[in-house]
Design a protein around this motif. Structure first.
Motif, PDB file in Angstrom:
ATOM      1  N   SER A   1      -0.064  -3.135 -48.563  1.00 45.42           N
ATOM      2  CA  SER A   1      -2.040  -3.845 -47.359  1.00 45.42           C
ATOM      3  C   SER A   1      -2.493  -4.040 -48.683  1.00 45.42           C
ATOM      4  CB  SER A   1      -2.251  -3.367 -46.460  1.00 45.42           C
ATOM      5  OG  SER A   1      -1.995  -1.847 -46.343  1.00 45.42           O
ATOM      6  N   PHE A   2      -3.575  -4.635 -48.906  1.00 44.10           N
ATOM      7  CA  PHE A   2      -4.781  -4.526 -49.503  1.00 44.10           C
ATOM      8  C   PHE A   2      -6.119  -4.346 -49.254  1.00 44.10           C
ATOM      9  CE2 PHE A   2      -0.915  -7.143 -50.917  1.00 44.10           C
ATOM     10  CZ  PHE A   2      -0.626  -6.709 -52.631  1.00 44.10           C
ATOM     11  N   ALA A   3      -6.577  -3.655 -49.888  1.00 50.02           N
ATOM     12  CA  ALA A   3      -8.128  -3.423 -49.048  1.00 50.02           C
ATOM     13  C   ALA A   3      -9.042  -2.887 -50.339  1.00 50.02           C
ATOM     14  CB  ALA A   3      -8.155  -2.733 -48.388  1.00 50.02           C
ATOM     15  N   GLY A   4     -10.553  -3.538 -51.110  1.00 54.87           N
ATOM     16  CA  GLY A   4     -11.566  -2.942 -51.807  1.00 54.87           C
ATOM     17  C   GLY A   4     -10.719  -2.708 -53.435  1.00 54.87           C
ATOM     18  N   GLY A   5      -9.757  -3.376 -53.917  1.00 51.94           N
ATOM     19  CA  GLY A   5      -9.501  -3.614 -55.231  1.00 51.94           C
ATOM     20  C   GLY A   5      -7.990  -2.257 -55.000  1.00 51.94           C
ATOM     21  N   ARG A   6      -7.710  -2.092 -53.800  1.00 53.90           N
ATOM     22  CA  ARG A   6      -6.492  -1.371 -53.864  1.00 53.90           C
ATOM     23  C   ARG A   6      -5.382  -1.628 -53.294  1.00 53.90           C
ATOM     24  NH1 ARG A   6      -7.968   4.704 -54.034  1.00 53.90           N
ATOM     25  NH2 ARG A   6      -7.107   5.590 -55.215  1.00 53.90           N
ATOM     26  N   VAL A   7      -3.986  -1.485 -52.927  1.00 53.03           N
ATOM     27  CA  VAL A   7      -3.351  -1.059 -52.200  1.00 53.03           C
ATOM     28  C   VAL A   7      -2.349   0.185 -51.554  1.00 53.03           C
ATOM     29  CG1 VAL A   7      -1.317  -1.736 -55.271  1.00 53.03           C
ATOM     30  CG2 VAL A   7      -0.839  -3.034 -52.681  1.00 53.03           C
ATOM     31  N   SER A   8      -2.055  -0.345 -51.151  1.00 58.89           N
ATOM     32  CA  SER A   8      -1.050   0.445 -50.036  1.00 58.89           C
ATOM     33  C   SER A   8       0.060   0.444 -50.164  1.00 58.89           C
ATOM     34  CB  SER A   8      -1.096   0.906 -48.793  1.00 58.89           C
ATOM     35  OG  SER A   8      -3.202   0.923 -48.942  1.00 58.89           O
ATOM     36  N   VAL A   9       1.476   0.715 -50.005  1.00 60.90           N
ATOM     37  CA  VAL A   9       2.749   0.568 -50.295  1.00 60.90           C
ATOM     38  C   VAL A   9       2.944   2.052 -49.939  1.00 60.90           C
ATOM     39  CG1 VAL A   9       4.009   0.897 -51.808  1.00 60.90           C
ATOM     40  CG2 VAL A   9       2.311   0.535 -52.986  1.00 60.90           C
ATOM     41  N   ARG A  10       3.884   1.295 -48.310  1.00 59.47           N
ATOM     42  CA  ARG A  10       4.324   2.790 -47.365  1.00 59.47           C
ATOM     43  C   ARG A  10       5.733   2.401 -47.541  1.00 59.47           C
ATOM     44  NH1 ARG A  10       7.123   2.010 -42.630  1.00 59.47           N
ATOM     45  NH2 ARG A  10       6.685   3.786 -40.935  1.00 59.47           N
ATOM     46  N   ASN A  11       6.641   2.983 -47.775  1.00 58.31           N
ATOM     47  CA  ASN A  11       7.836   3.371 -47.330  1.00 58.31           C
ATOM     48  C   ASN A  11       8.112   3.215 -46.275  1.00 58.31           C
ATOM     49  OD1 ASN A  11      10.671   3.695 -47.695  1.00 58.31           O
ATOM     50  ND2 ASN A  11      10.890   6.045 -48.766  1.00 58.31           N
ATOM     51  N   GLY A  12       9.140   2.283 -44.694  1.00 55.94           N
ATOM     52  CA  GLY A  12       9.527   1.678 -44.503  1.00 55.94           C
ATOM     53  C   GLY A  12      10.771   1.889 -44.396  1.00 55.94           C
ATOM     54  N   TYR A  13      11.828   2.743 -45.602  1.00 53.12           N
ATOM     55  CA  TYR A  13      13.014   3.088 -45.302  1.00 53.12           C
ATOM     56  C   TYR A  13      12.808   4.236 -44.368  1.00 53.12           C
ATOM     57  CZ  TYR A  13      14.657   0.661 -48.631  1.00 53.12           C
ATOM     58  OH  TYR A  13      15.172  -0.850 -49.840  1.00 53.12           O
ATOM     59  N   ASP A  14      13.927   4.624 -43.623  1.00 56.91           N
ATOM     60  CA  ASP A  14      14.821   5.485 -42.312  1.00 56.91           C
ATOM     61  C   ASP A  14      14.795   7.198 -43.084  1.00 56.91           C
ATOM     62  OD1 ASP A  14      13.782   3.683 -40.160  1.00 56.91           O
ATOM     63  OD2 ASP A  14      16.282   3.222 -40.758  1.00 56.91           O
ATOM     64  N   HIS A  15      15.791   6.827 -44.465  1.00 57.52           N
ATOM     65  CA  HIS A  15      16.409   8.007 -44.856  1.00 57.52           C
ATOM     66  C   HIS A  15      16.360   8.244 -46.444  1.00 57.52           C
ATOM     67  CE1 HIS A  15      19.103   7.630 -41.300  1.00 57.52           C
ATOM     68  NE2 HIS A  15      18.783   9.116 -41.383  1.00 57.52           N
ATOM     69  N   ARG A  16      15.184   7.280 -47.231  1.00 54.99           N
ATOM     70  CA  ARG A  16      15.893   7.455 -48.514  1.00 54.99           C
ATOM     71  C   ARG A  16      13.952   7.327 -49.420  1.00 54.99           C
ATOM     72  NH1 ARG A  16      18.783   3.104 -51.557  1.00 54.99           N
ATOM     73  NH2 ARG A  16      18.622   5.184 -53.125  1.00 54.99           N
ATOM     74  N   ASP A  17      13.890   7.736 -50.306  1.00 56.11           N
ATOM     75  CA  ASP A  17      12.647   7.607 -50.896  1.00 56.11           C
ATOM     76  C   ASP A  17      12.656   5.731 -52.044  1.00 56.11           C
ATOM     77  OD1 ASP A  17      13.800   8.140 -53.445  1.00 56.11           O
ATOM     78  OD2 ASP A  17      13.088  10.132 -53.772  1.00 56.11           O
ATOM     79  N   LEU A  18      11.581   5.688 -52.261  1.00 61.83           N
ATOM     80  CA  LEU A  18      11.226   5.134 -53.444  1.00 61.83           C
ATOM     81  C   LEU A  18      11.853   5.072 -54.770  1.00 61.83           C
ATOM     82  CD1 LEU A  18       8.053   2.691 -52.154  1.00 61.83           C
ATOM     83  CD2 LEU A  18      10.542   2.924 -51.148  1.00 61.83           C
ATOM     84  N   SER A  19      12.801   5.657 -55.100  1.00 63.70           N
ATOM     85  CA  SER A  19      12.900   6.042 -56.868  1.00 63.70           C
ATOM     86  C   SER A  19      13.819   5.073 -57.061  1.00 63.70           C
ATOM     87  CB  SER A  19      13.990   7.047 -56.398  1.00 63.70           C
ATOM     88  OG  SER A  19      14.434   7.638 -55.868  1.00 63.70           O
ATOM     89  N   HIS A  20      14.916   4.621 -56.375  1.00 64.13           N
ATOM     90  CA  HIS A  20      15.715   3.190 -56.890  1.00 64.13           C
ATOM     91  C   HIS A  20      15.323   2.174 -56.579  1.00 64.13           C
ATOM     92  CE1 HIS A  20      15.039   2.610 -52.193  1.00 64.13           C
ATOM     93  NE2 HIS A  20      15.982   1.085 -52.447  1.00 64.13           N
ATOM     94  N   LEU A  21      13.835   1.805 -56.716  1.00 65.78           N
ATOM     95  CA  LEU A  21      13.045   0.256 -56.579  1.00 65.78           C
ATOM     96  C   LEU A  21      12.492   0.441 -57.763  1.00 65.78           C
ATOM     97  CD1 LEU A  21      11.808  -0.321 -52.890  1.00 65.78           C
ATOM     98  CD2 LEU A  21      13.708  -0.543 -54.467  1.00 65.78           C
ATOM     99  N   ARG A  22      11.940   0.042 -58.637  1.00 64.16           N
ATOM    100  CA  ARG A  22      10.632  -0.307 -60.000  1.00 64.16           C
ATOM    101  C   ARG A  22      10.034  -1.329 -59.113  1.00 64.16           C
ATOM    102  NH1 ARG A  22      10.314  -4.365 -64.008  1.00 64.16           N
ATOM    103  NH2 ARG A  22      12.144  -4.987 -63.291  1.00 64.16           N
ATOM    104  N   PHE A  23       8.467  -1.276 -59.214  1.00 69.83           N
ATOM    105  CA  PHE A  23       6.653  -1.861 -58.597  1.00 69.83           C
ATOM    106  C   PHE A  23       6.275  -2.756 -60.168  1.00 69.83           C
ATOM    107  CE2 PHE A  23       8.132   0.803 -55.740  1.00 69.83           C
ATOM    108  CZ  PHE A  23       8.416   0.123 -55.000  1.00 69.83           C
ATOM    109  N   THR A  24       6.435  -4.478 -59.634  1.00 69.50           N
ATOM    110  CA  THR A  24       5.473  -4.940 -60.586  1.00 69.50           C
ATOM    111  C   THR A  24       4.209  -5.506 -60.178  1.00 69.50           C
ATOM    112  OG1 THR A  24       7.030  -6.776 -60.429  1.00 69.50           O
ATOM    113  CG2 THR A  24       7.310  -5.062 -62.446  1.00 69.50           C
ATOM    114  N   TRP A  25       3.539  -6.084 -60.759  1.00 69.23           N
ATOM    115  CA  TRP A  25       2.244  -6.599 -60.453  1.00 69.23           C
ATOM    116  C   TRP A  25       1.673  -8.467 -61.337  1.00 69.23           C
ATOM    117  CZ3 TRP A  25      -1.849  -7.683 -63.156  1.00 69.23           C
ATOM    118  CH2 TRP A  25      -2.656  -6.896 -64.410  1.00 69.23           C
TER     119      TRP A  25
END
Length: 965
Positions: free
Chosen positions: A590-614
């Motif tokens: 979600s985007f607001a005020g020049g910032r982006v909120s990133v929410r982890n919707g997985y049930d059992h794992r963190d986001l270390s397996h993902l790479r984020f780009t813009w």
């Protein structure tokens, strides 16, 4: 039951079948009997049993024999024909009797037991015979198989000839008493359709085993015990070297482990060893429970992002290769699905092993559905309804036992289902009681038990968004029994079927997902369904198409209701699957005020397996981009990050953030996109409207800039020398399945009654002024007083022509419109289309989440979606501009501010009349719709219609487009 039974009509016809046992991978010898078998087809079940001897020579009818592969369906190999029904039996409802015209297939083959087999006993296994089979070995009856999609084993030790050739013969009947239990919204297809195997059983063999692998999330500890039944009462040991476990079977071991989940399917390799056999173990530690009305695994709530899956292949029916199974699961994973319901029978055992390995939550369903009793009033306890009639209890409990026993060691299976659409009755209670006693570690499901008397989860199908909202709040309508009502309100809720994906649709996916994520009680759901079940066929001149009900001459059928999946029969993802992937994505932005909120919707794992780009784009052109640093965000957590400032310059600027796999997985390569989000950081400036040129008359035409019009009607004839069919008002779309009269909210009949499929426009005035050409008129419909007062206002500059459209409703409208806009035509050579707006796939008001803002290019042919039954498709929503080119000349159309468009080689009327894609023949024109909008899609073919906010109400429409050359 007033006449004698044929044996295939007995309520529980199985004979000599061994007690069911677990699927296993073993070092005991086995021999596949798959391959070419001798085959004879008969139109009824009373053909002579004259095929049991050592040779066919000399038997009557030997010329009638041919060959047929095992596994296979005989209807897909030239014998008989497929039949499709959804909820009616294709024979009179007179249980347990079936028609005397009972197509029958006789099979035979020979085999030799390998000389190196050092075994005490030999078993014969059939993994699937539809619908009933009698087996003989060397002329002696072995037994009878019933339960089409259930495994059966027989002890044939005493009948085998170890040192010479053996003759195996099987008679298969299309109809049996079991047909009343197998009315599962699919093609009726017969034969030996799963593998046949000869199994050697050594002295000291392991007869059965049950792996209990619990997980304590608070302690991070697994508890392992394996029950083993060994021939002769001998002992066995359990060894898991990675965990340092070496214990006797039945002994409990506790050790720190990584748990199994669909997101991280951690399996430990082990073995169960007796003196005569070693069985490979693939152990997944996990705990399934209900806590505070939430469905939890390993201590954490889970949200089922699931789909219903039949076994299906367009060429082989329910004969499914391992490659097809793996492809299904890989595609599910790639499209953000995490769960599968095995509708409405257990799949091949290998499918569940692949779910264990690749990671899916599984609801494993019994081979049971009696939907054909619904049209004849099952709710009033029609005599013979198997769920209620006590004479069927043994057969139903047997089916549940064979499901559970085969699949009990699969960690992916977190829930057993008693079956589907069988009404209610005491026999379901008997099935449930047996299952809970045998396996209390898993939850129990059955959708039609709305009392929740027998089950652990409250389940419905095709609930509306409003009903789902109430259930999430525990405010659903009460059940009459207060105690059962209180029990039900404390259960998790899931939709075992929702968003029926028939034809173009479904709509409303995002709104369902928002509710699932809002209320902890809601455990998610399973879309209906995975595959369109079209069978690959060819016209007389060789053109390929996919057949549906009625295409094989069936007396009674349910048409294209078989085509209700989110994957086309050839394995191509439908637009709905792309929409589903976006809606289900496990990371949200979600985007607001020049910032982006990133929410982890997985049930059992963190986001270390993902790479984020813009990435930053201006009017579709890449401006800048890079990596975005997201920490190893825990499941359920959110982080807010700064994003790059918008670049200077003109144009609509769009920020896109993506989450992709950082490394290869078993189901997708590194770089595979898991989730994305977009934000418009600088809105687009309005495109200028053409103005400044006055119209003038030349002979029978009015000339306005580069446009020429009919002087009498004001109809456009050409644009910059390009011949066009004048824009006409269009209020029709080729009805989608969700519009049709069988849907829950039918629109088609009322639309046709009004005449929206044949609009008539009357010109009342053609007015030339210094700055514009204005055409005023009335849009009407034959036989109706409803209509629209219309104004088309044309203006021009030196290199552009603009059209402003205004339409005001007349009369008392009582129904939303299919569409409202204009349609025109260009020469067929204008076949290359570009646009800037949401894309690249089709999108509608309630199915647009997967469409991302950008600049896209497709040919006219690529803009079409080949639904099995042709219908409205290919709409691109909210385009800022589009262009059509013939390679030399380009016509660009700017929208003020947005426009929906479709481009086709045929008219909507042609699309509406077609029953199959081969009915559509290109014209010599390209038909272009420029629309104010269309009604949404909904899922009304079996479910709720379009949400109110996404219906195209008959309001005043005002919009404009500019043609540039």
């Amino acid at each position: 039951m007033d006449r004698p039974f044929a044996y295939w009509e007995e309520l529980f016809p199985s004979r000599n079948v061994l007690p069911p046992r677990a699927q296993s991978t073993t070092d005991a010898p086995h021999l596949s009997l798959d391959g070419e078998w001798a085959f004879r087809y008969s139109p009824d079940g009373d053909a002579p049993v004259d095929f049991l001897g050592d040779a066919l020579d000399g038997h009557s009818g030997v010329a009638d024999w041919t060959t047929l592969a095992v596994p296979a369906h005989w209807q897909l190999n030239g014998f008989g024909a497929p039949i499709y029904t959804n909820r009616v039996y294709p024979f009179p409802v007179d249980p347990p009797y079936v028609p005397q015209e009972n197509p029958t297939g006789d099979y035979r083959r020979t085999f030799t037991v390998p000389t190196d087999w050092d075994v005490e006993r030999v078993l014969l296994r059939f993994d699937g015979i539809d619908s009933l089979g009698t087996i003989w070995l060397n002329g002696t009856e072995v037994g009878v198989v019933a339960g089409s999609r259930l495994r059966s084993e027989f002890d044939v030790t005493a009948l085998l000839r170890r040192d010479q050739e053996n003759v195996l013969a099987v008679r298969v009947h299309q109809w049996s008493s079991g047909s009343y239990l197998e009315d599962q919204d699919m093609w009726w297809l017969s034969g030996i359709f799963r593998s046949v195997t000869l199994l050697g059983r050594p002295v000291g063999a392991i007869e059965d085993h049950f792996v209990h692998a619990d997980y304590d999330a608070a302690m991070g500890e697994g508890t392992l015990s394996v029950d083993a039944v060994v021939a002769g009462g001998a002992s066995a040991r359990v060894r898991v070297p990675e965990l340092g476990i070496d214990v006797a079977a039945g002994e409990v071991a506790r050790v720190a482990v990584e748990p199994w989940s669909a997101e991280r399917p951690r399996l430990y390799s082990g073995e169960l060893v007796s003196s005569g056999e070693t069985i490979a173990l693939r152990i997944g530690f996990r705990r399934v429970e209900v806590v505070d009305s939430e469905l939890r695994v390993n201590g954490a709530p889970i949200l089922l992002r699931g789909t219903n899956r039949h076994d299906f292949d367009p060429d082989t029916g329910r004969v499914i290769s391992e490659a097809r199974m793996r492809a299904d699961i890989v595609m599910m994973k790639q499209f953000n699905l995490n769960a599968v319901r095995t509708s409405h029978y257990p799949p091949s055992a290998r499918f569940l092993e692949l779910c264990d390995e690749l990671g899916l939550w599984v609801m494993d369903e019994c081979d049971l559905e009696t939907h054909g009793f619904f049209p004849v009033d099952w709710f009033h306890k029609l005599p013979g309804n198997p769920a209620e009639d006590p004479r069927w209890e043994g057969a139903l409990v047997d089916r549940m036992q064979r499901l559970v026993e085969r699949d009990k060691n699969s960690p992916s299976v977190i829930m057993w289902s008693l079956g589907n659409e069988c009404g209610t009755g005491q026999n379901l209670g008997a099935m449930a009681r047996w299952a809970k006693l045998r396996d209390p570690s898993r939850l129990l499901h059955y959708e039609r038990d709305w009392s929740c008397q027998y089950v652990d989860v409250y389940s419905r199908m095709y609930s509306t968004h409003r009903e789902l909202d109430l259930i999430g709040q525990r405010q659903e309508a009460p059940f009459p029994d207060a105690d059962l009502d209180a029990k039900r309100r404390n259960m998790p809720f899931l939709l075992c079927e929702y968003v029926h994906s028939m034809g173009n649709g479904p709509g409303g996916l995002a709104e369902y997902q928002e509710l699932f994520e809002r209320y902890p009680r809601l455990a998610g759901g399973f879309t209906w369904e995975w595959f369109d079940h079209g069978l690959r066929s060819h016209t007389a001149d060789g053109e390929e198409y996919f057949a549906y009900g009625g295409d094989f001459g069936e007396e009674r059928h349910d048409g294209n209701f078989i085509a209700d999946g989110i994957v086309f029969p050839d394995g191509t993802p439908s637009p709905a699957l792309h929409e589903l992937k976006k809606v289900l994505q496990p990371v949200s932005f979600s985007f607001a005020g020049g910032r982006v909120s990133v929410r982890n919707g997985y049930d059992h794992r963190d986001l270390s397996h993902l790479r984020f780009t813009w990435e930053l784009h201006a009017d579709g052109d890449h401006v800048d981009g890079g990596d975005l640093a997201v920490d190893d965000l825990a499941a359920g957590a959110t982080v807010v990050l700064d994003v790059p400032a918008p670049a200077r310059g003109a144009g609509e600027q769009v920020l896109t953030v993506r989450a992709v796999l950082a490394a290869d997985t078993d189901w997708a390569p590194a770089g595979h996109e898991v989730a994305w989000g977009q934000s418009v950081t600088i809105p687009a400036a309005s495109a200028p409207v053409a103005a400044g040129t006055a119209p003038h008359t030349e002979d029978d035409q009015i000339v306005l800039g580069a446009a020429r019009f009919d002087r009498r009607t004001g109809g456009l004839r050409s644009l910059a020398g390009i011949d066009v069919d004048a824009p006409m008002f269009d209020t029709w779309r080729a009805v989608i399945d969700n519009d049709r009269d069988f849907s829950w909210e039918p629109r088609e009949a009322r639309w046709r009654q009004i005449g929206l499929d044949h609009p008539r426009h009357t010109v009342r005035a053609v007015e030339s002024a210094d700055d514009a050409l204005t055409v005023r008129g009335r849009l009407g419909f034959v036989g109706s007083d409803l209509g629209y007062a219309t104004t088309l206002r044309w203006t021009a500059s030196e290199d552009a022509v603009s059209l402003a459209i205004e339409a005001e409703p007349l009369g008392d409208w009582d129904v939303p419109l299919p569409r409202f806009g204009i349609r025109m035509a260009l020469p067929e050579r204008f076949a290359d289309v570009q646009w800037y707006g949401p894309g690249p796939g089709e999108a509608y008001s309630d199915s647009r989440q997967a469409a991302r803002l950008g600049r896209w290019q497709r040919t006219v042919d690529e803009l079409q979606t080949p639904y099995l039954m042709p219908q409205e498709n290919g709409n691109r929503i909210d385009a800022r501009w589009l262009s059509l080119s013939d390679g030399e000349r380009t016509l660009r159309i700017d929208a003020h501010p947005h426009v929906d468009f479709t481009v086709r080689r045929w008219r909507s009327e042609d699309l509406d009349a077609a029953q199959h894609p081969f009915d559509l023949r290109p014209t010599d024109r390209v038909w272009l719709n420029l629309d104010a909008g269309q009604s949404g899609l909904g899922s009304g073919s079996c479910g709720p219609g379009v949400l109110p906010a996404q219906r195209l109400l008959p309001a005043t429409f005002r919009y404009a487009v500019t043609f540039r050359f």
